[in-house]
Design a protein around this motif. Structure first.
Motif, PDB file in Angstrom:
ATOM      1  N   LYS A  90      46.780  25.702  31.085  1.00  0.00           N
ATOM      2  CA  LYS A  90      47.892  26.497  30.899  1.00  0.00           C
ATOM      3  C   LYS A  90      48.660  26.101  29.839  1.00  0.00           C
ATOM      4  N   ASP A 102      33.311  20.866  35.208  1.00  0.00           N
ATOM      5  CA  ASP A 102      34.229  21.727  35.790  1.00  0.00           C
ATOM      6  C   ASP A 102      35.782  21.458  35.448  1.00  0.00           C
ATOM      7  N   SER A 103      35.793  20.108  35.099  1.00  0.00           N
ATOM      8  CA  SER A 103      37.139  19.770  34.919  1.00  0.00           C
ATOM      9  C   SER A 103      37.733  20.397  33.437  1.00  0.00           C
ATOM     10  N   THR A 147      38.073  25.267  33.331  1.00  0.00           N
ATOM     11  CA  THR A 147      39.338  25.806  33.583  1.00  0.00           C
ATOM     12  C   THR A 147      40.170  25.877  32.388  1.00  0.00           C
TER      13      THR A 147
END
Length: 134
Positions: A98, A91-92, A95
């Motif tokens: 940015k 999960d880390s 994503t």
């Protein structure tokens, strides 16, 4: 959409735990080694790349994630904990990070920096040897 790990892609090995626990630790194999081959998994390619790019000591050079769980006295609880830690690791990286937009320092921040440097300079100049006005 969170990525879920297929339990068929995970390999568990029961081992003896380390540390305190007395006779129970010496005779029962309740700790778990979880092995997860990243290359052979059904994760998307971008997630695989990000996972392999991590500088994590749990990821081998062959691309296998090895997690050891031994906090509980129950084999099932240790398996569940190892799976949770693997899921958290996936999960880390799932994503998208940015992208950083470079910015320039403002005029006022440049002025504050120069003022601070000037005051430090005068403080250091005043630390010199005191000379008499002969």
């Amino acid at each position: 959409m969170p990525l879920t790990i297929d339990p068929a892609e995970v390999e568990f090995t029961a081992i003896r735990a380390q540390g305190a626990g007395g006779q129970n630790v010496n005779k029962v194999s309740n700790a778990v080694h979880l092995r997860f081959a990243v290359h052979a998994s059904s994760l998307p390619d971008v997630v695989k790349e990000r996972l392999l790019a991590l500088s994590d000591q749990r990821i081998t050079t062959e691309g296998v994630v090895v997690i050891k769980a031994q906090t509980s006295r129950s084999l099932e609880q240790n398996k569940a904990e190892a799976l949770e830690r693997l899921q958290a690791l996936v999960d880390s990286v799932a994503t998208v990070p940015k992208s950083r937009r470079p910015t320039k320092p403002t005029f006022a921040s440049k002025q504050r920096r120069l003022e601070g440097k000037a005051t430090r300079s005068t403080v250091k100049q005043l630390r010199g040897r005191v000379r008499s006005a002969d």
